[in-house]
Design an enzyme around this catalytic site. Structure first.
Site, PDB file in Angstrom:
ATOM      1  N   ARG A  46       1.487 -13.171  33.151  1.00  0.00           N
ATOM      2  CA  ARG A  46       1.213 -11.970  32.214  1.00  0.00           C
ATOM      3  C   ARG A  46      -0.357 -11.862  31.901  1.00  0.00           C
ATOM      4  O   ARG A  46      -0.946 -13.033  31.900  1.00  0.00           O
ATOM      5  CB  ARG A  46       2.143 -11.849  31.051  1.00  0.00           C
ATOM      6  CG  ARG A  46       2.666 -13.130  30.487  1.00  0.00           C
ATOM      7  CD  ARG A  46       1.590 -14.013  29.792  1.00  0.00           C
ATOM      8  NE  ARG A  46       0.874 -13.273  28.847  1.00  0.00           N
ATOM      9  CZ  ARG A  46      -0.632 -13.798  28.384  1.00  0.00           C
ATOM     10  NH1 ARG A  46      -1.059 -14.985  28.632  1.00  0.00           N
ATOM     11  NH2 ARG A  46      -1.126 -13.100  27.546  1.00  0.00           N
ATOM     12  N   GLY A  47      -0.820 -11.105  31.191  1.00  0.00           N
ATOM     13  CA  GLY A  47      -2.182 -11.064  30.937  1.00  0.00           C
ATOM     14  C   GLY A  47      -2.825  -9.954  31.832  1.00  0.00           C
ATOM     15  O   GLY A  47      -2.673 -10.271  33.057  1.00  0.00           O
ATOM     16  N   ALA A  48      -3.689  -9.224  31.279  1.00  0.00           N
ATOM     17  CA  ALA A  48      -4.184  -7.995  32.114  1.00  0.00           C
ATOM     18  C   ALA A  48      -4.743  -8.644  33.636  1.00  0.00           C
ATOM     19  O   ALA A  48      -4.413  -8.230  34.631  1.00  0.00           O
ATOM     20  CB  ALA A  48      -5.256  -6.997  31.522  1.00  0.00           C
ATOM     21  N   GLN A 195       3.179 -15.147  22.426  1.00  0.00           N
ATOM     22  CA  GLN A 195       2.064 -15.504  23.138  1.00  0.00           C
ATOM     23  C   GLN A 195       1.036 -16.536  22.621  1.00  0.00           C
ATOM     24  O   GLN A 195       0.423 -17.381  23.441  1.00  0.00           O
ATOM     25  CB  GLN A 195       1.268 -14.552  24.021  1.00  0.00           C
ATOM     26  CG  GLN A 195       2.307 -13.812  25.077  1.00  0.00           C
ATOM     27  CD  GLN A 195       2.875 -12.551  24.570  1.00  0.00           C
ATOM     28  OE1 GLN A 195       3.241 -12.737  23.404  1.00  0.00           O
ATOM     29  NE2 GLN A 195       3.326 -11.444  25.295  1.00  0.00           N
ATOM     30  N   ASP A 236      -5.660  -4.388  27.422  1.00  0.00           N
ATOM     31  CA  ASP A 236      -4.813  -4.308  28.606  1.00  0.00           C
ATOM     32  C   ASP A 236      -5.443  -2.767  29.328  1.00  0.00           C
ATOM     33  O   ASP A 236      -5.105  -2.780  30.692  1.00  0.00           O
ATOM     34  CB  ASP A 236      -3.449  -4.226  28.474  1.00  0.00           C
ATOM     35  CG  ASP A 236      -2.859  -5.472  28.518  1.00  0.00           C
ATOM     36  OD1 ASP A 236      -3.086  -6.167  27.440  1.00  0.00           O
ATOM     37  OD2 ASP A 236      -2.139  -5.928  29.408  1.00  0.00           O
ATOM     38  N   ASN A 246      -3.560  -2.907  23.385  1.00  0.00           N
ATOM     39  CA  ASN A 246      -3.549  -4.241  23.689  1.00  0.00           C
ATOM     40  C   ASN A 246      -2.214  -4.803  23.025  1.00  0.00           C
ATOM     41  O   ASN A 246      -1.698  -3.978  22.430  1.00  0.00           O
ATOM     42  CB  ASN A 246      -4.712  -4.965  22.851  1.00  0.00           C
ATOM     43  CG  ASN A 246      -4.963  -6.696  23.229  1.00  0.00           C
ATOM     44  OD1 ASN A 246      -4.718  -7.039  24.295  1.00  0.00           O
ATOM     45  ND2 ASN A 246      -4.967  -7.561  22.194  1.00  0.00           N
TER      46      ASN A 246
HETATM   47  O1  MRU Z   1       2.476  -8.615  27.560  1.00  0.00           O
HETATM   48  P1  MRU Z   1       1.181  -9.447  27.717  1.00  0.00           P
HETATM   49  O2  MRU Z   1       1.278 -11.168  27.421  1.00  0.00           O
HETATM   50  O3  MRU Z   1       1.013  -9.521  29.562  1.00  0.00           O
HETATM   51  O4  MRU Z   1       0.066  -9.132  27.139  1.00  0.00           O
HETATM   52  C1  MRU Z   1      -1.125  -9.580  27.153  1.00  0.00           C
HETATM   53  C2  MRU Z   1      -2.207  -9.114  26.300  1.00  0.00           C
HETATM   54  O5  MRU Z   1      -1.954  -8.187  25.524  1.00  0.00           O
HETATM   55  C3  MRU Z   1      -3.527  -9.453  26.607  1.00  0.00           C
HETATM   56  O6  MRU Z   1      -4.118  -9.491  25.122  1.00  0.00           O
HETATM   57  C4  MRU Z   1      -4.261  -8.699  27.127  1.00  0.00           C
HETATM   58  O7  MRU Z   1      -3.739  -8.635  28.550  1.00  0.00           O
HETATM   59  C5  MRU Z   1      -5.808  -9.315  27.568  1.00  0.00           C
HETATM   60  S1  MRU Z   1      -5.501 -10.711  28.485  1.00  0.00           S
HETATM   61  C6  MRU Z   1      -7.138 -11.322  28.877  1.00  0.00           C
END
Ligand code: MRU
Length: 346
Positions: A46-48, A195, A236, A246
């Protein structure tokens, strides 16, 4: 170790299984676009930015394994893989950006099919390598915003685990720490999937950066009482006017920071910015299973009565006027975002 990587021996995508952290560090292998999409849906990864690289490698699994003999059939297979991967999660721009980058590379190539397969994989590897470099560049720009002695609130996980390596907002904090600045991080636990407490706190402890976990709803108290100098988070998807999608809870955090005149920074690469969307209301917001909200136990007791229902939007929109600046690999972008995002990024 990278969060997302390619295994040349097995021809597979290797992912740190983030569902098991901080208890267990385990690597999972995905061999097909379907397996990669499932890993994305179930939050193994996960994470963009990590999703962009993972989608790229997911497409490469199809390129390497497709039995197509003709270009037309090969591109049909690639398109099918794109649809499967794209459907896995909807909000992070990086996912579709990664797929679009590889498809553009493939469709403009004049290589024969066998060479093209390998070059698609090489392009996916290049995308992943570049992610690390981009993060470090953003970190260098962003570290200038942090002063010695700062206490920072950070939301969700934006570290090495949310990218191929190093991180975005947490990468900035890590860079400032490496520059010798004394920092303290208040880590939003980031309900419902936690997270913050599971992943960000784990990363901070590895880097030796002092931190304390706070419940998301405590952020307002710390901001109001003057205990926080800066707020950092990732993104995101960022719309053309600078509205930021986000992790859920970011909007309330930014509101409280704005009300207390505490600077708010979003850190994200160009690949997160979606100039085709005029504002944040047009960003698709993923709604996840209500079990993520209801399935929490405190003192061995479920926190909701049997039959309770819940809503679970995974992201929210922080309107641009709440942001002090957006940190990108092209530099620190200040308002007016509508003008300046376009100026810096095109
Ligand atoms: O649902 P997730 O854990 O994928 O969400 C991630 C986030 O909201 C992060 O803040 C975002 O992707 C930026 S990460 C570099």
């Amino acid at each position: 170790m990278r969060t997302v990587d390619w295994d040349d021996i097995e021809n597979s995508v290797k992912l740190i299984d983030q569902r098991l952290l901080p208890g267990q560090l385990k690597i999972v292998a995905c061999h097909t676009p379907q397996e990669v999409a499932e890993a994305i849906k179930s939050m193994v990864v996960r994470g963009a930015p990590a999703l962009g690289a993972t989608a790229g490698f997911g497409l490469a699994t199809m390129a390497m394994n497709s039995t197509a003999r003709t270009r037309t059939d090969f591109f049909k297979d690639l398109q099918e893989a794109c649809s499967i991967l794209q459907a896995a999660r909807s909000t992070a721009r990086n996912l579709s950006w990664g797929l679009e980058r590889l498809m553009k590379f493939a469709s403009t190539s004049t290589l024969n099919l066998d060479d093209l397969r390998v070059e698609i994989l090489n392009e996916a590897k290049k995308l992943a390598d570049e992610d690390i470099q981009i993060n470090k560049t953003m970190a260098e720009f962003g570290a200038n915003l942090i002063d010695d002695g700062d206490t920072i609130i950070h939301h969700c996980n934006t570290g090495a685990l949310a990218t191929v390596d190093w991180g975005t907002a947490l990468g900035v904090i890590r860079m400032a720490h490496e520059q010798g600045k004394a920092l303290h991080v208040l880590v939003d636990e980031t309900r419902p999937r936690l997270q913050g407490s599971r992943l960000t706190a784990w990363e901070l402890s590895q880097y030796g950066i002092p931190y304390e976990i706070i419940s998301d709803s405590a952020a307002g108290y710390f901001l109001f009482s003057g205990q926080v100098q800066k707020v950092f988070f990732g993104a995101d998807r960022i719309a053309a006017n600078g509205d930021v999608a986000n992790k859920i809870g970011t909007y309330m955090l930014a509101l409280a920071a704005f009300d207390n005149r505490v600077p708010v920074y979003s850190v994200a690469p160009k690949s997160t910015v979606d100039l085709t969307l005029a504002n944040g209301r047009l960003i698709p917001i993923e709604e996840r299973s209500q079990n993520e909200v209801l399935g929490i136990f405190v003192d061995g007791q479920s926190v909701s009565p049997p039959g309770a229902k819940a809503r679970n939007p995974a992201f929210d929109i922080t309107p641009n006027h709440l942001l002090t600046a957006i940190v990108t690999e092209y530099g620190i972008i200040y308002p007016p975002f509508l003008e300046n995002l376009r100026k810096f990024l095109t």
